[in-house]
Design an enzyme around this catalytic site. Structure first.
Site, mmCIF file in Angstrom:
data_model
loop_
_atom_site.group_PDB
_atom_site.id
_atom_site.type_symbol
_atom_site.label_atom_id
_atom_site.label_comp_id
_atom_site.label_asym_id
_atom_site.label_seq_id
_atom_site.Cartn_x
_atom_site.Cartn_y
_atom_site.Cartn_z
ATOM 1 N N ASP A 127 0.989 -1.352 0.180
ATOM 2 C CA ASP A 127 -0.107 -0.358 -0.296
ATOM 3 C C ASP A 127 0.797 0.884 -0.010
ATOM 4 O O ASP A 127 1.786 0.825 0.787
ATOM 5 C CB ASP A 127 -0.771 0.555 1.734
ATOM 6 C CG ASP A 127 -1.541 0.785 1.164
ATOM 7 O OD1 ASP A 127 -2.734 1.789 0.073
ATOM 8 O OD2 ASP A 127 -2.618 1.005 2.224
ATOM 9 N N ASP B 220 -2.866 2.381 -5.872
ATOM 10 C CA ASP B 220 -2.138 2.664 -4.726
ATOM 11 C C ASP B 220 -1.408 1.133 -3.963
ATOM 12 O O ASP B 220 -1.140 1.595 -2.932
ATOM 13 C CB ASP B 220 -1.418 3.691 -4.211
ATOM 14 C CG ASP B 220 -3.386 4.567 -3.070
ATOM 15 O OD1 ASP B 220 -4.438 3.457 -3.610
ATOM 16 O OD2 ASP B 220 -3.407 4.358 -2.293
ATOM 17 N N GLU B 221 -2.630 0.447 -4.934
ATOM 18 C CA GLU B 221 -2.568 -0.862 -3.401
ATOM 19 C C GLU B 221 -2.481 -2.090 -4.067
ATOM 20 O O GLU B 221 -3.478 -1.633 -4.921
ATOM 21 C CB GLU B 221 -3.378 -0.695 -2.301
ATOM 22 C CG GLU B 221 -4.830 -0.815 -2.650
ATOM 23 C CD GLU B 221 -5.685 -0.724 -0.997
ATOM 24 O OE1 GLU B 221 -5.240 -1.678 -0.241
ATOM 25 O OE2 GLU B 221 -6.578 0.172 -1.686
#
Length: 323
Positions: A42, A135-136
């Site tokens: 993350d 983003d993860e």
């Protein structure tokens, strides 16, 4: 106890207080450190981090990503979060808490570029990548030790090290034996964290944790569970499986398994997606058009973020409103 230095990646049989190779204290150690292979990466305050990277003048300043002075907060850097700023907070409230904050409108094209660069680095580690958003992502590193000459934990630390050095962005790693616990672990030590939840400690780790820790249990579901006297994982463990299913349907069966740290979902790069959605629940009624418009914008950006992470496009957009 197995250990390694997160800075120079030197491995040890026993964890020193500082790395004898580089002298730094960022040592990761855990009895199952080199045997676990399911991870969640993350990025740390991703949108805000990209803005700070591209504009060094913002480096030490509180940064809020959002739609101007009206509307709501999309995300905020950690400097602003320390002051109490949170995602989905009305912008006027965020600026009361942190009046010196710099409000930046999102630049999705730049976030997509940064995400693609990170994904390319991940693909060098394993083909089993399941993106959740820009983003993860989950990574399954099972069987990669022989390929890379290092256990998954070390390769994951190398990933975030490369992200910092090559892209100027940081991320946190959660490492465990299934997806649920890997995602929980990645939130334990942000930013720049590296957290491990092993099989042997699963029950002890979970028993006193609040049910809000479960991804997907929002405020409405949490309220329904609390009405049934379920506030912690220990409360869940007192329920029979059939009773949870009868009361809460399919969610009840899922909760029964998660209460025991069980999650059989595989990390799948090609899992079929029928729809992508995001929603929120207000704690009190509002007819403020600026706030409502800000929330619709924020939720639309989240849906767009998830679609882009999976290289998907949609043809139908539905707005659900409950009053």
């Amino acid at each position: 106890m197995p250990a390694f230095c997160r800075d120079c990646l030197t491995t040890f049989d026993n964890a020193p207080r500082r790395c004898p190779a580089c002298g730094r204290p960022r040592i990761a150690s855990h009895p199952e450190l080199f045997s676990l292979s399911i991870a969640h990466m993350d990025c740390d305050a991703f949108y805000a981090s990209v803005e700070k990277r591209d504009n060094p003048d913002l480096a030490s300043k509180p940064v809020i990503i959002g739609g101007g002075r009206r509307g709501v907060v999309s995300t905020a850097c950690y400097v602003a979060r320390v002051r109490g700023v949170k995602s989905a907070m009305p912008m006027f409230q965020a600026l009361k808490l942190c009046p010196e904050a710099v409000v930046v409108r999102p630049r999705m094209d730049e976030y997509v570029k940064a995400s693609a660069a990170i994904r390319k680095m991940m693909q060098e580690l394993t083909p089993a990548i399941e993106p959740l958003s820009l983003d993860e992502a989950f990574l399954d590193m099972t069987g990669t030790t022989a390929l890379h000459g290092a256990p998954p934990a070390v390769m994951l630390a190398r990933l975030v090290k490369r992200m910092k050095e090559d892209l100027g962005l940081t991320g946190s790693i959660g490492l465990s034996h299934n997806k649920f616990l890997a995602k929980v672990a990645s939130d334990l030590d942000k930013p720049r964290g590296f957290s491990v939840i092993g099989k042997a400690e699963t029950h002890q780790f979970l028993k006193d944790k609040p049910i809000g820790l479960i991804w997907g249990v929002g405020s409405v579901a949490q309220g329904a569970l609390e009405k049934a006297g379920i506030r912690t994982f220990a409360d869940l463990l007192r329920w029979e499986r059939q009773d949870l299913s009868a009361r809460f349907g399919s969610m009840g069966d899922r909760l029964w398994h998660l209460a025991r740290g069980e999650d059989r979902r595989r990390v799948s790069a090609h899992a079929p997606v029928k729809s992508i959605s995001n929603e929120t629940t207000f704690f009190e009624d509002t007819s403020d058009t600026d706030v409502l418009d800000g929330h619709i914008w924020r939720l639309a950006e989240k849906v767009s973020d998830r679609a882009k992470a999976r290289d998907l496009a949609g043809r139908v957009v539905t707005l659900k409103l409950k009053r």
